[in-house]
Design an enzyme around this catalytic site. Sequence first.
Site, short mmCIF file in Angstrom:
data_model
loop_
_atom_site.label_atom_id
_atom_site.label_comp_id
_atom_site.label_asym_id
_atom_site.label_seq_id
_atom_site.Cartn_x
_atom_site.Cartn_y
_atom_site.Cartn_z
N ASP A 179 -4.76 12.42 9.13
CA ASP A 179 -4.42 11.19 9.85
C ASP A 179 -4.75 10.01 8.95
OD1 ASP A 179 -3.50 9.76 12.11
OD2 ASP A 179 -5.56 9.37 12.74
N GLU A 201 -9.76 6.22 6.47
CA GLU A 201 -9.83 4.87 7.00
C GLU A 201 -10.50 3.96 5.97
OE1 GLU A 201 -9.65 1.51 8.76
OE2 GLU A 201 -8.73 3.23 9.78
N ASN A 217 -9.47 4.06 0.24
CA ASN A 217 -8.17 3.40 0.16
C ASN A 217 -7.16 4.49 -0.11
OD1 ASN A 217 -5.86 1.97 -0.46
ND2 ASN A 217 -6.84 0.60 -1.94
N ASP A 222 -1.43 -1.19 9.86
CA ASP A 222 -1.47 -2.66 9.80
C ASP A 222 -0.10 -3.17 9.38
OD1 ASP A 222 -1.99 -5.38 9.23
OD2 ASP A 222 -4.08 -4.90 8.79
N LYS A 240 3.50 -11.15 6.96
CA LYS A 240 3.99 -12.13 6.00
C LYS A 240 4.68 -11.43 4.83
CE LYS A 240 0.43 -15.53 7.17
NZ LYS A 240 -0.73 -16.32 6.69
N ASP A 251 4.19 -0.05 16.94
CA ASP A 251 4.70 -0.93 17.99
C ASP A 251 5.42 -2.14 17.40
OD1 ASP A 251 2.41 -1.98 16.94
OD2 ASP A 251 1.46 -2.46 18.86
#
Length: 211
Positions: A40, A65, A92, A118, A122, A154
């Site tokens: 994951d 993570e 990372n 995330d 921009k 989403d």
Amino acid sequence: MPKVRVRQHVNPLSNKYQTPVQPPKWENIYAQPDQPLHLDIGCARGEFLLSMATLQPNWNFLGLEIREPLVEQANAKVSELGLSNLHYLFCNVNNSLKPLLETFRVGTLQRVTIQFPDPWFKKRQVKRRVVQPELIDTLAAYLIDGGEVFLQSDVEAVAVQMCDRFEAHPAFQKQGAETWLATNPLPVPTEREVSTLSHGEPVYRALFIRC
């Protein structure tokens, strides 16, 4: 255990996150290190994998993570529950995925999830998004034939970009005739998924097979 307050956004291109993770010895992590692996990417607080690991003891689960406090809290919960098929790593993923996967036995990686990454809205920040061509190349190299990559977001633009990049790779084939899956094929939803749907907002999902 109280939830740790951490920054919501972490720039993976900053100098702080440029050192690849040192892979652990998996035989010290998992009771049965050769079980099928579910990876994951961007596991956040790890609640999704915690439920999955409980439901599927014949799989191993690894959550990656970039926010270290979340990893520490998640691993503490794993220890409290005595789970031997679940682990979380602070790293990372864009510079640590290959060094991690090459330490597993060939054929171990069978399922990958990237859920609600995330969005970095921009234009100048799009390069910070987790699904980059190099990441897809690495997954293609280590994921078993017939292995799955499940994506959801989403934010439609993020979901479209993830799908476009996987579809552009010859090793991956999108499943289903529809643009988006109507339902989640996995037995556990993420916290973000539950929250999004409870507000009547759409979730954009896609499943790819390594072929």
